[in-house]
Design an enzyme around this catalytic site. Structure first.
Site, PDB file in Angstrom:
ATOM      1  N   HIS A 177      49.499  17.902  26.720  1.00 48.26           N
ATOM      2  CA  HIS A 177      50.763  17.741  26.016  1.00 48.26           C
ATOM      3  C   HIS A 177      50.538  17.202  24.608  1.00 48.26           C
ATOM      4  O   HIS A 177      51.094  17.717  23.632  1.00 48.26           O
ATOM      5  CB  HIS A 177      51.682  16.783  26.791  1.00 48.26           C
ATOM      6  CG  HIS A 177      52.450  17.448  27.883  1.00 48.26           C
ATOM      7  ND1 HIS A 177      51.874  18.326  28.763  1.00 48.26           N
ATOM      8  CD2 HIS A 177      53.768  17.362  28.246  1.00 48.26           C
ATOM      9  CE1 HIS A 177      52.782  18.760  29.616  1.00 48.26           C
ATOM     10  NE2 HIS A 177      53.946  18.197  29.326  1.00 48.26           N
TER      11      HIS A 177
ATOM     12  N   HIS B 239      50.251   9.970  30.931  1.00 50.02           N
ATOM     13  CA  HIS B 239      48.822   9.869  30.639  1.00 50.02           C
ATOM     14  C   HIS B 239      48.405   8.434  30.273  1.00 50.02           C
ATOM     15  O   HIS B 239      49.224   7.579  29.924  1.00 50.02           O
ATOM     16  CB  HIS B 239      48.410  10.831  29.511  1.00 50.02           C
ATOM     17  CG  HIS B 239      48.400  12.264  29.931  1.00 50.02           C
ATOM     18  ND1 HIS B 239      47.355  12.832  30.626  1.00 50.02           N
ATOM     19  CD2 HIS B 239      49.315  13.256  29.760  1.00 50.02           C
ATOM     20  CE1 HIS B 239      47.607  14.112  30.847  1.00 50.02           C
ATOM     21  NE2 HIS B 239      48.804  14.395  30.346  1.00 50.02           N
TER      22      HIS B 239
END
Length: 345
Positions: A221, A307
């Site tokens: 991402h 993350h």
């Protein structure tokens, strides 16, 4: 009546040196022949540094929010899922199934491509707006897009097999692990498909009901949001700023070995490009600005809710590496510049 004063150009002789050489005249070098003051051709301009600094600043801001805000501190983060438990997600944007994640980030390269095409087809500095004229600037812009797209494909889609993000996950000790289940049908299905270890990609692991665990996962991402939006911003700058001012700020290494302003590579080669902005130009600029702005917002949401900090940092590094090779390295390598060009030059 006053007389007009006339100036006369005088060549001043230089006295002979002791070795007996003939006198010479003083030659004032042209300003383009001497290295101009400013940054190295290997480095971005001040404006570009400020622009690029937004990305690590955004990641830092999101990470600090993740650590300091009570809503994230008290929520359950599932490491192998790389997200919060959907039942107690601290925000709508913390859910992987949120509308913007599914329909913007997951297909982010479609929106990036749409914005890029709209920009190069409508802005007059690249060629006649909304006309299929293949100008030098349009062709080189297309080459830059192809190079950046090739990096996106290699990192996230396919790289002679698994993409780089999956290869790096395996290289750092990651693997696909079986999800334990009490369902006899589920166990039978897993027995038929063979060893889960044979799943070499994240997508394949997920498709067979496994989980991607154990290695370092570069944040896809972060990578795609930075790569796409940075490309759009660097293409946009010559369009929204005064072209000459931007050319003067950038430094290039010319084939004769001198460091000069990018302004020396004039529009004479283009044969018809214009800096005037008709109504059509606003369409491409607005589309690119919307996509770049949305990318920034989703980058902030990714930094805040998804993350680990190191996964986000490596995603940033990979994206910056690709941007540097395509948009900054050509300034110092004339041969590479002939291929990919420079926006606005």
């Amino acid at each position: 009546m006053a007389t007009r004063r006339q100036t006369t150009k005088i060549e001043v002789p230089i006295p002979s040196i002791a070795n007996g050489t003939n006198s010479a005249t003083v030659k004032v070098p042209d300003k383009l022949d001497s290295p101009p003051p400013g940054n190295s051709p290997f480095l971005p301009t001040v404006l570009e540094i400020v622009l690029l600094a937004i990305y690590p600043g955004t990641l830092l801001l999101g990470s600090l929010f993740n650590v300091l805000h009570p809503s994230t501190r008290n929520a359950t983060y599932i490491a192998h899922y790389q997200a919060y438990d959907p039942a107690e997600a601290p925000s709508y944007f913390a859910k992987k199934g949120n509308f913007f994640n599914v329909y913007f980030v997951k297909i982010g390269w479609f929106w990036t491509t749409l914005a890029f095409v709209a920009l190069i087809l409508t802005h007059p500095s690249l060629g006649p707006p909304l006309k299929p004229a293949l100008t030098r600037r349009r062709l080189q812009a297309a080459v830059r897009y192809v190079c950046i797209t090739a990096v996106w494909v290699a990192v996230t889609q396919w790289f002679f097999g698994p993409p780089i993000v999956d290869r790096s996950f395996r290289w750092t000790g990651g693997k696909c692990e079986t999800i334990l289940s009490d369902s006899a049908a589920s166990q039978a299905e897993k027995a038929d498909m063979g060893e889960v270890e044979r799943a070499f990609t994240h997508a394949a692991c997920k498709a067979i009901g496994g989980q991607w665990r154990g290695g370092h996962d570069i944040s896809g991402h972060v990578f795609i949001l930075i790569l796409g939006s940075a490309m759009l911003w660097l293409e946009l700058l010559p369009a929204v700023l005064k072209m000459e001012g931007l050319r003067e700020a950038r430094r290039i290494l010319t084939p004769d070995g001198l460091v000069r302003s990018a302004a020396v590579e004039t529009d004479a080669k283009e044969g018809g490009a214009s800096d005037e902005k008709p109504k059509e130009a606003a369409v491409g600029l607005r589309v690119a600005l919307v996509v770049a702005s949305m990318s920034w917002w989703m980058l902030l949401m990714t930094a805040a809710y998804f993350h680990t900090w190191f996964e986000k940092f490596t995603g940033l590094l990979v994206a910056f590496g690709a941007i540097y090779i395509v948009y900054f390295l050509p300034r110092a390598l004339p041969v590479w510049r002939q291929v990919v060009g420079m926006p606005g030059v």
